[in-house]
Scaffold this active site. Sequence first.
Site, PDB file in Angstrom:
ATOM      1  CB  SER A 141      -0.935  -0.003   1.319  1.00 12.43           C
ATOM      2  OG  SER A 141      -1.491   1.313   1.289  1.00 12.43           O
ATOM      3  CE1 TYR A 154      -3.477  -1.615   5.723  1.00 12.34           C
ATOM      4  CE2 TYR A 154      -2.635   0.628   5.371  1.00 12.34           C
ATOM      5  CZ  TYR A 154      -3.103  -0.774   4.761  1.00 12.34           C
ATOM      6  OH  TYR A 154      -3.525  -0.734   3.545  1.00 12.34           O
TER       7      TYR A 154
END
Length: 165
Positions: A141, A154
């Site tokens: 990501s 995350y």
Amino acid sequence: MMSFWPNAHALVTGAGSGIGAATAIALANAGVRVSIAGRRIDALKATAAALGKHAGAVVSIDVTGEAAVTKGIAQIAAEAGPIDILVNNAGKAGSAPFDKTGAALWADMLASNLSSVFLVTQAVLPDMAQRGRGRGGNRASTAGLTRDADVAAYVAGKHGVGGLA
């Protein structure tokens, strides 16, 4: 159009929805037999229906557990043959300000987003190496390239995927 080996077989994790499902469908559209794995079997079955004649195995796997991954990869290979292409896409997002991120959220984000890539790759790689054939890709990501105190766990997991690759 992408070019793959004749009769190539791909595994896409996290293929029940979103980017994972889209990746599985794109591979099928390129003529690749695609097996899919994830947590939600109903969502996986919906993706499998979209794969049509290129659908391989459909297996519910908790990619955060070594025993579950080993068993799931063995099931996929038994049902659909050796894996030539691995797309590690499984993951999830959890958020909390850093000062409110507890050890459980931290562990869950690292297990789901980083350790899963390690475990699945380790389960698939020996067969690829033995056959002298295989490709892999890890979905990370752009969050792994930034800093954000509200999703620190995350971000750390996704940053780790880049480092592992």
